[in-house]
Design a protein around this motif. Structure first.
Motif, mmCIF file in Angstrom:
data_model
loop_
_atom_site.group_PDB
_atom_site.id
_atom_site.type_symbol
_atom_site.label_atom_id
_atom_site.label_comp_id
_atom_site.label_asym_id
_atom_site.label_seq_id
_atom_site.Cartn_x
_atom_site.Cartn_y
_atom_site.Cartn_z
ATOM 1 N N HIS A 1 31.710 64.370 41.571
ATOM 2 C CA HIS A 1 30.504 65.194 41.445
ATOM 3 C C HIS A 1 29.241 64.343 41.381
ATOM 4 C CE1 HIS A 1 33.146 68.655 39.726
ATOM 5 N NE2 HIS A 1 33.045 68.707 41.035
ATOM 6 N N CYS A 2 29.373 63.141 40.853
ATOM 7 C CA CYS A 2 28.206 62.239 40.749
ATOM 8 C C CYS A 2 28.070 61.332 41.974
ATOM 9 C CB CYS A 2 28.320 61.382 39.496
ATOM 10 S SG CYS A 2 28.279 62.317 37.960
ATOM 11 N N LYS A 3 28.965 61.526 42.954
ATOM 12 C CA LYS A 3 28.919 60.728 44.197
ATOM 13 C C LYS A 3 29.084 59.238 43.937
ATOM 14 C CE LYS A 3 26.226 64.062 46.891
ATOM 15 N NZ LYS A 3 25.947 65.111 45.861
ATOM 16 N N VAL A 4 29.943 58.916 42.964
ATOM 17 C CA VAL A 4 30.235 57.509 42.646
ATOM 18 C C VAL A 4 31.396 57.032 43.509
ATOM 19 C CG1 VAL A 4 31.156 55.931 40.904
ATOM 20 C CG2 VAL A 4 29.440 57.651 40.270
ATOM 21 N N GLU A 5 31.192 55.907 44.186
ATOM 22 C CA GLU A 5 32.270 55.275 44.940
ATOM 23 C C GLU A 5 32.591 53.947 44.252
ATOM 24 O OE1 GLU A 5 33.154 53.858 49.511
ATOM 25 O OE2 GLU A 5 31.260 54.854 49.057
ATOM 26 N N LEU A 6 33.882 53.722 44.000
ATOM 27 C CA LEU A 6 34.311 52.507 43.307
ATOM 28 C C LEU A 6 35.012 51.560 44.271
ATOM 29 C CD1 LEU A 6 35.806 54.230 40.131
ATOM 30 C CD2 LEU A 6 33.601 53.069 40.317
ATOM 31 N N PHE A 7 34.991 50.278 43.942
ATOM 32 C CA PHE A 7 35.765 49.302 44.721
ATOM 33 C C PHE A 7 36.341 48.256 43.780
ATOM 34 C CE2 PHE A 7 32.889 45.647 44.685
ATOM 35 C CZ PHE A 7 31.674 46.224 44.379
ATOM 36 N N ASP A 8 37.346 47.543 44.289
ATOM 37 C CA ASP A 8 38.006 46.512 43.486
ATOM 38 C C ASP A 8 37.596 45.125 43.958
ATOM 39 O OD1 ASP A 8 39.345 48.201 41.825
ATOM 40 O OD2 ASP A 8 41.272 48.062 42.862
ATOM 41 N N ILE A 9 37.721 44.164 43.078
ATOM 42 C CA ILE A 9 37.581 42.753 43.445
ATOM 43 C C ILE A 9 38.858 42.050 43.007
ATOM 44 C CG2 ILE A 9 36.308 40.607 43.025
ATOM 45 C CD1 ILE A 9 33.793 42.231 42.661
ATOM 46 N N ASP A 10 39.372 41.257 43.908
ATOM 47 C CA ASP A 10 40.633 40.548 43.670
ATOM 48 C C ASP A 10 40.583 39.788 42.343
ATOM 49 O OD1 ASP A 10 43.163 40.050 44.632
ATOM 50 O OD2 ASP A 10 42.603 38.113 45.477
ATOM 51 N N LYS A 11 41.637 39.892 41.561
ATOM 52 C CA LYS A 11 41.802 39.192 40.283
ATOM 53 C C LYS A 11 41.011 39.794 39.122
ATOM 54 C CE LYS A 11 42.822 34.800 42.543
ATOM 55 N NZ LYS A 11 42.299 33.483 42.903
ATOM 56 N N PHE A 12 40.255 40.880 39.374
ATOM 57 C CA PHE A 12 39.539 41.542 38.281
ATOM 58 C C PHE A 12 40.037 42.975 38.192
ATOM 59 C CE2 PHE A 12 36.862 38.011 39.361
ATOM 60 C CZ PHE A 12 36.361 37.570 38.144
ATOM 61 N N ASP A 13 40.673 43.326 37.089
ATOM 62 C CA ASP A 13 41.265 44.661 36.961
ATOM 63 C C ASP A 13 40.272 45.639 36.337
ATOM 64 O OD1 ASP A 13 43.007 46.774 37.018
ATOM 65 O OD2 ASP A 13 44.118 46.146 35.229
ATOM 66 N N VAL A 14 39.120 45.767 36.986
ATOM 67 C CA VAL A 14 38.062 46.674 36.538
ATOM 68 C C VAL A 14 37.451 47.326 37.778
ATOM 69 C CG1 VAL A 14 37.332 45.763 34.292
ATOM 70 C CG2 VAL A 14 36.639 44.566 36.372
ATOM 71 N N PRO A 15 36.960 48.550 37.642
ATOM 72 C CA PRO A 15 36.376 49.239 38.796
ATOM 73 C C PRO A 15 34.878 48.928 38.929
ATOM 74 C CG PRO A 15 36.557 50.760 36.954
ATOM 75 C CD PRO A 15 37.055 49.423 36.458
ATOM 76 N N PHE A 16 34.455 48.569 40.137
ATOM 77 C CA PHE A 16 33.048 48.250 40.412
ATOM 78 C C PHE A 16 32.398 49.408 41.169
ATOM 79 C CE2 PHE A 16 35.280 44.300 39.831
ATOM 80 C CZ PHE A 16 34.377 43.418 39.253
ATOM 81 N N VAL A 17 31.131 49.682 40.875
ATOM 82 C CA VAL A 17 30.417 50.794 41.504
ATOM 83 C C VAL A 17 29.693 50.296 42.759
ATOM 84 C CG1 VAL A 17 28.636 52.566 41.209
ATOM 85 C CG2 VAL A 17 30.110 51.932 39.274
#
Lengths: 196, 196
Positions: free
Chosen positions: A104-120
């Protein structure tokens, strides 16, 4: 999840504090046991240069709080003028009452190798953070202390250890929240006479 | 010492966080046993609404640190574009090596009745703060937690609980430090569509 943003480049950790030194409102994202969320935080602040540390206030009412406490990790990212509505929306809607909040907020997430956290996606800078447990401050003040273990920026607005707001497209400018839906963008560059 | 700034008006404590919510670089002033000093701090942040609290990082190398620890009080104030050089100068000179620091930096102080702390003339907002002792965080992170016990603003740029940067003289804009003498002023107002 999309792949890494194409203009994203690592920032040396000794320059990481510069990404938030001007006091922008940030987005805090976290993931725990498959649940991920994003909130807005005006109360985030650098705490040390190297290893870089920061503080952020994460209210106990937020759904993100449990994800940060559960995983011990989060991302602080600097949203842009182009993300004004997104920033307001993730700051006012809650995953507690809207399970489709991110869509609903139009947030798209992506990953970065070796970091287990979601990036916006679409932000101007990202700081991957590891919580330094300080139970008294977390309980008493909702204040989290964290070490920055990875930093990146969009090279169209931050490069060579400097923000380039004065030459970048104005849509890249940082957001500085006051209250009631009222923000300011960062403004003109000012350089002091260092020879005085 | 001069008298109170003529355009200075009290700000209700429940609106005090708005004075620093946009992340400006601030000036920290303190007095103990007749010694007074002013430093610049980019790492200051709101912590709570009511009673209002804030955090500020005060390095142990600074002369101001001993005054804050000795008196348990300090003022956080928001300097303006007109005070760019002053802000840089108080952030780079030390009372440890220049006993005439305040004169050399052209700092003028004033008092407010019932508050035993020195206020810096010409700023846009002032928050009188009382340290909440947190010895671990003070020693470990140079991080001070404080309650805001009085707040004031210059009515030419802040009134009715709002900043008016968009209509005030540009010399009143807040300063946002990055590094190496490089600052940004706060910029344009942005209002989200709250009906979405």
């Amino acid at each position: 999840m999309s792949t890494i943003d194409s203009y994203m480049a690592p920032v040396p950790l000794d320059k990481a504090s510069r990404l938030i030194n001007h006091g922008p409102t940030v987005l805090v994202s976290a993931r725990h046991r498959g649940i991920q969320n994003v909130m807005a935080a005006a109360w985030a602040c650098a705490l040390d240069y190297l290893p870089p540390k920061l503080t952020v206030v994460i209210d106990s009412n937020t759904a993100t709080r449990a994800l940060v406490e559960g995983s011990g990790q989060f991302v602080v990212q600097v949203p842009t003028v182009a993300q004004l509505q997104l920033t307001y929306d993730v700051g006012t809607r809650s995953l507690h009452t809207d399970v489709e909040k991110l869509a609903h907020c139009k947030v798209e997430l992506f990953d970065i190798d070796k970091f287990d956290v979601p990036f916006v996606s679409g932000c101007s800078a990202w700081l991957a953070c590891k919580v330094i447990p300080e139970p008294h401050h977390q309980q008493q003040y909702d204040l989290f202390v964290a070490e920055v273990i990875g930093a990146w920026a969009d090279t169209r607005v931050f490069s060579n250890g400097r923000w380039h707001y004065e030459t970048a497209d104005p849509s890249f400018r940082s957001l500085h929240y006051i209250a009631g839906g009222h923000f300011y963008a960062i403004g003109n560059a000012l350089d002091v006479d260092m020879t005085k």
